[in-house]
Scaffold this active site. Structure first.
Site, PDB file in Angstrom:
ATOM      1  N   HIS A  59     -68.725   6.774  22.225  1.00  0.00           N
ATOM      2  CA  HIS A  59     -68.074   8.055  22.511  1.00  0.00           C
ATOM      3  C   HIS A  59     -68.043   8.849  21.207  1.00  0.00           C
ATOM      4  O   HIS A  59     -67.096   8.762  20.422  1.00  0.00           O
ATOM      5  CB  HIS A  59     -66.657   7.865  23.050  1.00  0.00           C
ATOM      6  CG  HIS A  59     -65.897   9.168  23.030  1.00  0.00           C
ATOM      7  ND1 HIS A  59     -66.251  10.243  23.816  1.00  0.00           N
ATOM      8  CD2 HIS A  59     -64.853   9.592  22.285  1.00  0.00           C
ATOM      9  CE1 HIS A  59     -65.445  11.256  23.560  1.00  0.00           C
ATOM     10  NE2 HIS A  59     -64.599  10.888  22.629  1.00  0.00           N
ATOM     11  N   ASP A 118     -67.607  12.061  28.562  1.00  0.00           N
ATOM     12  CA  ASP A 118     -68.998  12.425  28.256  1.00  0.00           C
ATOM     13  C   ASP A 118     -69.812  12.495  29.553  1.00  0.00           C
ATOM     14  O   ASP A 118     -70.632  13.392  29.744  1.00  0.00           O
ATOM     15  CB  ASP A 118     -69.609  11.392  27.297  1.00  0.00           C
ATOM     16  CG  ASP A 118     -68.716  11.163  26.091  1.00  0.00           C
ATOM     17  OD1 ASP A 118     -68.834  11.912  25.123  1.00  0.00           O
ATOM     18  OD2 ASP A 118     -67.852  10.258  26.141  1.00  0.00           O
TER      19      ASP A 118
HETATM   20  P1  NAX Z   1     -51.893  13.593  20.033  1.00  0.00           P
HETATM   21  O1  NAX Z   1     -51.896  13.608  18.542  1.00  0.00           O
HETATM   22  O2  NAX Z   1     -51.404  14.785  20.783  1.00  0.00           O
HETATM   23  O3  NAX Z   1     -51.028  12.354  20.528  1.00  0.00           O
HETATM   24  C1  NAX Z   1     -51.181  11.073  20.023  1.00  0.00           C
HETATM   25  C2  NAX Z   1     -49.891  10.333  20.283  1.00  0.00           C
HETATM   26  O4  NAX Z   1     -50.115   8.977  19.913  1.00  0.00           O
HETATM   27  C3  NAX Z   1     -48.722  10.860  19.463  1.00  0.00           C
HETATM   28  O5  NAX Z   1     -47.585  11.012  20.297  1.00  0.00           O
HETATM   29  C4  NAX Z   1     -48.520   9.753  18.430  1.00  0.00           C
HETATM   30  O6  NAX Z   1     -47.164   9.634  18.019  1.00  0.00           O
HETATM   31  C5  NAX Z   1     -48.986   8.539  19.210  1.00  0.00           C
HETATM   32  N1  NAX Z   1     -49.343   7.372  18.395  1.00  0.00           N
HETATM   33  C6  NAX Z   1     -49.961   7.346  17.200  1.00  0.00           C
HETATM   34  N2  NAX Z   1     -50.063   6.076  16.767  1.00  0.00           N
HETATM   35  C7  NAX Z   1     -49.528   5.291  17.724  1.00  0.00           C
HETATM   36  C8  NAX Z   1     -49.320   3.893  17.850  1.00  0.00           C
HETATM   37  N3  NAX Z   1     -49.686   3.056  16.884  1.00  0.00           N
HETATM   38  N4  NAX Z   1     -48.736   3.433  18.980  1.00  0.00           N
HETATM   39  C9  NAX Z   1     -48.338   4.277  19.938  1.00  0.00           C
HETATM   40  N5  NAX Z   1     -48.478   5.616  19.871  1.00  0.00           N
HETATM   41  C10 NAX Z   1     -49.071   6.106  18.773  1.00  0.00           C
HETATM   42  O7  NAX Z   1     -53.384  13.184  20.448  1.00  0.00           O
HETATM   43  P2  NAX Z   1     -54.109  13.377  21.854  1.00  0.00           P
HETATM   44  O8  NAX Z   1     -54.729  14.715  21.896  1.00  0.00           O
HETATM   45  O9  NAX Z   1     -53.197  12.955  22.950  1.00  0.00           O
HETATM   46  O10 NAX Z   1     -55.329  12.346  21.687  1.00  0.00           O
HETATM   47  C11 NAX Z   1     -55.108  10.951  21.633  1.00  0.00           C
HETATM   48  C12 NAX Z   1     -56.370  10.223  21.228  1.00  0.00           C
HETATM   49  O11 NAX Z   1     -57.414  10.444  22.169  1.00  0.00           O
HETATM   50  C13 NAX Z   1     -56.944  10.666  19.888  1.00  0.00           C
HETATM   51  O12 NAX Z   1     -57.316   9.514  19.148  1.00  0.00           O
HETATM   52  C14 NAX Z   1     -58.179  11.461  20.275  1.00  0.00           C
HETATM   53  O13 NAX Z   1     -59.151  11.453  19.257  1.00  0.00           O
HETATM   54  C15 NAX Z   1     -58.628  10.678  21.492  1.00  0.00           C
HETATM   55  N6  NAX Z   1     -59.575  11.333  22.409  1.00  0.00           N
HETATM   56  C16 NAX Z   1     -60.494  10.552  23.017  1.00  0.00           C
HETATM   57  C17 NAX Z   1     -61.388  11.024  23.952  1.00  0.00           C
HETATM   58  C18 NAX Z   1     -62.368  10.124  24.634  1.00  0.00           C
HETATM   59  O14 NAX Z   1     -63.188  10.640  25.415  1.00  0.00           O
HETATM   60  N7  NAX Z   1     -62.404   8.812  24.402  1.00  0.00           N
HETATM   61  C19 NAX Z   1     -61.418  12.477  24.264  1.00  0.00           C
HETATM   62  C20 NAX Z   1     -60.169  13.200  23.922  1.00  0.00           C
HETATM   63  C21 NAX Z   1     -59.500  12.766  22.648  1.00  0.00           C
HETATM   64  O15 NAX Z   1     -60.112  13.419  21.573  1.00  0.00           O
END
Ligand code: NAX
Length: 326
Positions: A187, A159
């Site tokens: 966020h 952000d």
């Molecule tokens: P993806 O869906 O591409 O990847 C997530 C990965 O996490 C997958 O490989 C999944 O198997 C794994 N996973 C799920 N549960 C898990 C657990 N209990 N232990 C270990 N691994 C686990 O998502 P991606 O685009 O990489 O985003 C990841 C996270 O970042 C999401 O929650 C998303 O909302 C968040 N974000 C946060 C942002 C921020 O500024 N704070 C911005 C970007 C993003 O939206």
């Protein structure tokens, strides 16, 4: 050669992981003289994909990559780690209520907080990226009673960077020239990006722009809804920019900001009327591996109203998971 630092990354097979791991291994996060060992956590069904990412990491022959571990067990992934990037989280699936999303993530971050508490380095620096990032960070912190709560943080840096970029475009000045930007709160689209204190070459950005309507009606909605705009355009959520922000956050925390303000989601100490422990975006400076909140800023009525909106949202999220924290 320095001793390697153990860095855990969860959600290692995901799209942010794919943008993040190569940059960590190349030294962009902890320094070009700092070897790292990557400890990668993902779900059992994602282990093959993690192996594929590890093969690519090997094929980069990064001189600083001193080792890798892949696992679906948080206690293996967090063993002795000094930095933990908690990226993996449960995404919202079709028909899922916000409450269910909070609960599903609360379960993940309770387990991961407890594992950090048990096996991580006692000075581990934790950054939660997985959404809802502030509340997930709060849950992990509360689930790790033996670790310093100050070592749990949430990512507001994306952000912050988004706001910097909008201000650079508006003023026609380089991004790097902008100092003293703050982003308050959650966020989420409710965050409050605040350029009242910002300067460019010593000049007030607020005076340069001098347009309250632009602030309220263009700047804040643009920054707040940027994530949605990227999903709309790309068909996928922000990944490279999120990974970049995570690198910025940890690099600045570890290596310092030389007096420059950055934004981190940190547990409130009660400053600015934010109740203690709420995981809230604040302006900070970093030095010697520690962050320090920028104190004593004046909060005018418009800012107070914006801060209250984002605080209320966080308090609602916190209330939604309170029963899980005992
Ligand atoms: P993806 O869906 O591409 O990847 C997530 C990965 O996490 C997958 O490989 C999944 O198997 C794994 N996973 C799920 N549960 C898990 C657990 N209990 N232990 C270990 N691994 C686990 O998502 P991606 O685009 O990489 O985003 C990841 C996270 O970042 C999401 O929650 C998303 O909302 C968040 N974000 C946060 C942002 C921020 O500024 N704070 C911005 C970007 C993003 O939206």
């Amino acid at each position: 050669m320095k001793a390697p630092v153990r860095v855990a990354v969860t959600g290692a097979a995901g799209q942010i992981g794919y943008s993040l791991l190569f940059r960590i291994a190349s030294g962009e996060m902890l320094g070009k003289d700092q070897p790292v060992i990557l400890q990668l956590l993902d779900l059992p069904q994602a282990q093959t994909a993690v192996k594929g990412v590890m093969m690519e990491l090997e094929d980069c022959a990064f001189p600083l990559l001193a080792g890798m571990v892949a696992t679906d067990d948080p206690e293996v992934a967090f063993k002795d780690v000094q930095v933990a990037l908690l990226v993996g989280a449960r995404p919202r699936s079709k028909g899922m209520e916000r409450k269910d999303l909070l609960t599903a993530n609360a379960e993940i971050f309770t387990v991961q907080g407890a594992a950090l508490n048990k096996v991580a380095d006692r000075n581990v620096k934790v950054l939660v990226v997985g959404n809802p990032a502030n509340t997930n960070a709060y849950i992990a912190m509360k689930s790790a009673p033996d670790l310093n709560p100050k070592n749990f943080t949430a990512m507001l840096r994306l952000d912050h960077n988004r706001a910097l970029s909008q201000l650079a475009a508006k003023t026609g000045k380089p991004v790097a020239a902008i100092e003293k930007l703050a982003v308050w709160g959650n966020h989420s689209p409710t965050m409050y990006a605040d350029y009242r204190f910002a300067t460019i070459d010593g000049q007030s950005v607020k005076d340069m722009i001098n347009d309250h309507e632009w602030n309220r009606d263009v700047f804040l909605p643009t920054v707040g809804k940027r994530g949605a705009a990227i999903i709309e355009a790309r068909g996928l959520s922000s990944a490279a920019s999120a990974a970049n922000a995570a690198i910025d956050h940890i690099r600045d925390w570890v290596l310092g900001t030389n007096g420059k303000w950055v934004t981190m989601g940190i547990p409130s100490d009660g400053s600015y009327g934010i109740p203690k422990d709420v995981m809230f975006g604040f302006p900070v400076t970093c030095e010697n591996g520690e962050y320090k909140m920028v104190e004593g800023l004046e909060i005018d009525q418009f800012s107070r109203d914006c801060i209250n909106v984002t605080l209320n949202e966080l308090e609602e999220e916190r209330a939604g998971v309170a029963h899980l924290l005992g």
